[in-house]
Design an enzyme around this catalytic site. Structure first.
Site, short mmCIF file in Angstrom:
data_model
loop_
_atom_site.label_atom_id
_atom_site.label_comp_id
_atom_site.label_asym_id
_atom_site.label_seq_id
_atom_site.Cartn_x
_atom_site.Cartn_y
_atom_site.Cartn_z
N CYS A 1 -20.27 -54.82 -35.02
CA CYS A 1 -21.54 -55.16 -35.65
C CYS A 1 -22.53 -54.03 -35.40
O CYS A 1 -22.71 -53.59 -34.27
CB CYS A 1 -22.04 -56.46 -35.02
SG CYS A 1 -23.37 -57.24 -35.89
N HIS A 2 -23.14 -53.53 -36.47
CA HIS A 2 -24.11 -52.44 -36.33
C HIS A 2 -25.40 -52.94 -35.68
O HIS A 2 -25.86 -54.03 -36.00
CB HIS A 2 -24.46 -51.87 -37.71
CG HIS A 2 -23.33 -51.17 -38.37
ND1 HIS A 2 -22.38 -51.83 -39.10
CD2 HIS A 2 -22.99 -49.86 -38.40
CE1 HIS A 2 -21.49 -50.96 -39.57
NE2 HIS A 2 -21.84 -49.76 -39.16
N MET B 1 -24.80 -61.83 -39.17
CA MET B 1 -24.26 -62.01 -37.82
C MET B 1 -25.37 -62.30 -36.82
O MET B 1 -25.19 -63.07 -35.88
CB MET B 1 -23.44 -60.78 -37.38
CG MET B 1 -22.18 -60.56 -38.22
SD MET B 1 -21.11 -62.02 -38.35
CE MET B 1 -20.67 -62.29 -36.66
N GLU B 2 -26.53 -61.69 -37.03
CA GLU B 2 -27.68 -61.95 -36.15
C GLU B 2 -28.16 -63.39 -36.31
O GLU B 2 -28.47 -64.06 -35.31
CB GLU B 2 -28.80 -60.95 -36.45
CG GLU B 2 -28.53 -59.56 -35.94
CD GLU B 2 -27.47 -58.78 -36.72
OE1 GLU B 2 -27.03 -57.74 -36.21
OE2 GLU B 2 -27.06 -59.20 -37.83
N ASP C 1 -27.13 -76.69 -22.76
CA ASP C 1 -27.35 -76.36 -21.35
C ASP C 1 -28.57 -77.07 -20.78
O ASP C 1 -28.54 -77.56 -19.65
CB ASP C 1 -27.51 -74.84 -21.19
CG ASP C 1 -27.71 -74.45 -19.74
OD1 ASP C 1 -26.84 -74.75 -18.91
OD2 ASP C 1 -28.77 -73.86 -19.44
#
Length: 159
Positions: A93-94, A132-133, A147
């Site tokens: 991934c860039h 992707m981000e 969590d």
């Protein structure tokens, strides 16, 4: 968030990140910069009694707090950090100069259990996509909610 892998739909030669048998980073040097944006959504569902105790109907969703502190504020910080670190997590991934990472939350009605929908919009001006981000941010936001609430229940479902 759901992804389906279907075998046989393409060959390695059709994948931009594969050169023969070895993976590679795609060369985007010749591409022009354009404005790019992506939206990713994920849901975290809870048992009805647990959801009511954490995200009570009478309070603002953003006011929800658990044993570890403010749930959605913490989730938002984690999502933005994750979006900024995506290229450190995904090998090919860039790195991108993010200009926007917006995290929104919405109550989900029982179907069958109530929950919270997380929607992340990521944007930048660059030579490659920003999906992707957005996906990484949405995933980490959901994991952070898990969590933050696991001291109360482990019976949560991320989709």
């Amino acid at each position: 968030m759901r992804a389906t892998l279907r075998r046989g739909l393409c060959t390695a030669s059709q994948l931009s990140h594969v050169d023969g048998a070895l993976p590679k980073m795609v060369d985007v040097g010749a591409k022009g910069e354009t404005r790019r944006s992506a939206i990713a959504e994920v849901a975290v569902r809870f048992p009805p009694d647990i959801y009511a105790g954490i995200f009570g109907e009478g309070q603002a969703l953003e006011a929800a707090a658990g044993p570890k502190g403010p749930i959605l504020a913490t989730s938002t910080i984690a999502a933005v950090q994750a979006a900024k670190k995506t290229s450190d997590l995904i090998p090919f991934c860039h790195p991108l100069p993010l200009e926007r990472c917006d995290v929104q939350y919405e109550r989900l009605s029982p179907d069958p259990n109530p929950g919270v929908r997380i929607q992340v919009t990521a944007a930048c001006s660059g030579k490659t996509g920003v999906e992707m981000e957005a996906l990484t941010a949405a995933s980490v936001a959901a994991l952070t909610i898990y969590d933050m609430c696991k001291a109360v229940t482990h019976d949560m479902h991320i989709t």
